[in-house]
Write an enzyme that holds these catalytic residues in place. Structure first.
Site, mmCIF file in Angstrom:
data_model
loop_
_atom_site.group_PDB
_atom_site.id
_atom_site.type_symbol
_atom_site.label_atom_id
_atom_site.label_comp_id
_atom_site.label_asym_id
_atom_site.label_seq_id
_atom_site.Cartn_x
_atom_site.Cartn_y
_atom_site.Cartn_z
ATOM 1 N N ASP A 39 0.844 -1.005 -0.302
ATOM 2 C CA ASP A 39 -0.181 -0.257 0.403
ATOM 3 C C ASP A 39 0.458 1.166 0.058
ATOM 4 O OD1 ASP A 39 -1.900 2.252 0.738
ATOM 5 O OD2 ASP A 39 -3.019 0.514 0.754
ATOM 6 N N ASN A 101 -5.907 -5.693 -6.056
ATOM 7 C CA ASN A 101 -7.043 -4.679 -5.713
ATOM 8 C C ASN A 101 -6.447 -3.667 -5.278
ATOM 9 O OD1 ASN A 101 -8.889 -4.865 -2.653
ATOM 10 N ND2 ASN A 101 -7.863 -3.258 -2.251
ATOM 11 N N TYR A 166 -12.656 5.063 -14.900
ATOM 12 C CA TYR A 166 -12.777 4.403 -13.411
ATOM 13 C C TYR A 166 -13.770 3.088 -14.684
ATOM 14 C CZ TYR A 166 -13.417 1.292 -9.186
ATOM 15 O OH TYR A 166 -13.960 0.572 -8.291
ATOM 16 N N GLY A 167 -14.509 3.164 -14.951
ATOM 17 C CA GLY A 167 -15.086 2.663 -16.208
ATOM 18 C C GLY A 167 -14.526 1.650 -16.264
ATOM 19 N N LYS A 170 -11.883 -0.452 -15.120
ATOM 20 C CA LYS A 170 -12.252 -1.716 -14.985
ATOM 21 C C LYS A 170 -12.612 -2.954 -15.953
ATOM 22 C CE LYS A 170 -11.819 -1.616 -9.999
ATOM 23 N NZ LYS A 170 -11.040 -2.188 -9.434
#
Length: 297
Positions: A39, A101, A166-167, A170
């Protein structure tokens, strides 16, 4: 049946300083995996850094008797991706599992979107999966075993207002998943994806009261199964939210065929083209080509 265990396995979880990634890392460690907790420690929009986020998760794992190391490299560069995998090899000798992730949000309607809003989102979500998975992939191919779980979203599969960046990233991960599933199957590597809905830093302002039913811990069991040796599927996508697990799939309708047809013919047969009765679910492009050859012959 026996419990799923990860004794001897080494897992990388990106974006594991909180939310879904933290939940995945803690559960993998509880089940015996040695975990690299990656992270950068930035904000939801990807700005800044804070090394303590990953270290706090590592401290929690080690306090419970598990093994983990913290890594603070960015997934968004080839150098960062390699450094994350190198940290696994240096600490534990190998890599068996990659959970992609890490993610950020920079929402804006498309007509107002700028490169500064677009490029970092693509870099973290989509390119980050490339940059972390590829050096791990070389190890997995050599050893003849691996598991990769990518984090897609219904924003990509279905579209969501204000999330063109983002879409796109993804849904790109779905294509990435499908290709790697085909390339890895002869090498003992399985690659699947989830499209989770959970209350995290990125979503708590969007979900409202529903968020209380959508804890990250409700997503993790599906990730654990897909990352396990027992995972029976490859190249699939699962919707996971609040205890509900369902499969997303890409279907192809029987369609309509007429050689030498016109645009007007398409218009006149459009309902038939769109009719979902008798659809198929091709595993790869050869499945569509098989249907095409059957129709044309």
């Amino acid at each position: 049946m026996s419990d799923l265990t990860f004794d001897g396995k080494v897992a990388i979880v990106t974006g594991a300083g909180g939310g879904l990634g933290k939940s995945h890392a803690l559960e993998l460690a509880r089940r015996g995996a040695r975990v690299v907790v990656n992270d950068l420690g930035g904000s939801v929009s990807g700005e800044g850094d804070n090394a303590s986020a990953a270290q706090l998760v590592v401290d929690e794992i080690t306090a419970a008797g598990g093994e983990a190391v913290a890594n603070h490299d960015s997934v968004a560069t080839p150098e960062g991706g390699k450094a994350i995998v190198d940290s696994a090899v240096e600490a534990f000798g190998t890599v068996d599992i990659v959970i992609n992730n890490a993610g950020i949000l920079r929402d804006k309607t498309f007509h107002n979107m700028t490169p500064e809003l677009l490029e970092p989102v693509i870099s973290v979500h989509l390119l980050g999966a490339f940059y972390v998975t590829q050096p791990a992939w070389l190890i997995m191919r050599e050893k003849g075993y691996g598991r990769v779980v990518n984090t897609s979203s219904n924003s990509g599969l279905l579209g969501n207002f204000g999330q063109a960046n983002y879409g796109a990233a993804k849904l790109g991960l779905v294509g990435f998943t499908r290709v790697l599933a085909n390339e890895g199957k002869s090498k003992g590597i399985k690659v699947n994806a989830i499209a989770p809905v959970a209350k995290t830093r990125m979503t708590e302002d969007l979900l409202g009261p529903l968020g209380d039913k959508l804890e990250p811990s409700e997503v993790t069991p599906t990730v654990i199964y897909l990352a396990s040796e027992e995972c029976p599927v490859n190249g699939e996508v699962y919707s996971v939210a609040g205890g509900v697990v369902a499969r997303y799939f890409i279907g192809l309708t029987p369609g309509w065929y007429a050689e030498g047809h016109s645009a007007e013919d398409v218009r006149d047969h459009f309902d038939q083209i769109r009719d979902e009765t008798g659809y198929i679910v091709p595993e790869d492009p050869s499945g569509e080509l098989k249907k095409l050859l059957e129709t044309l012959s």
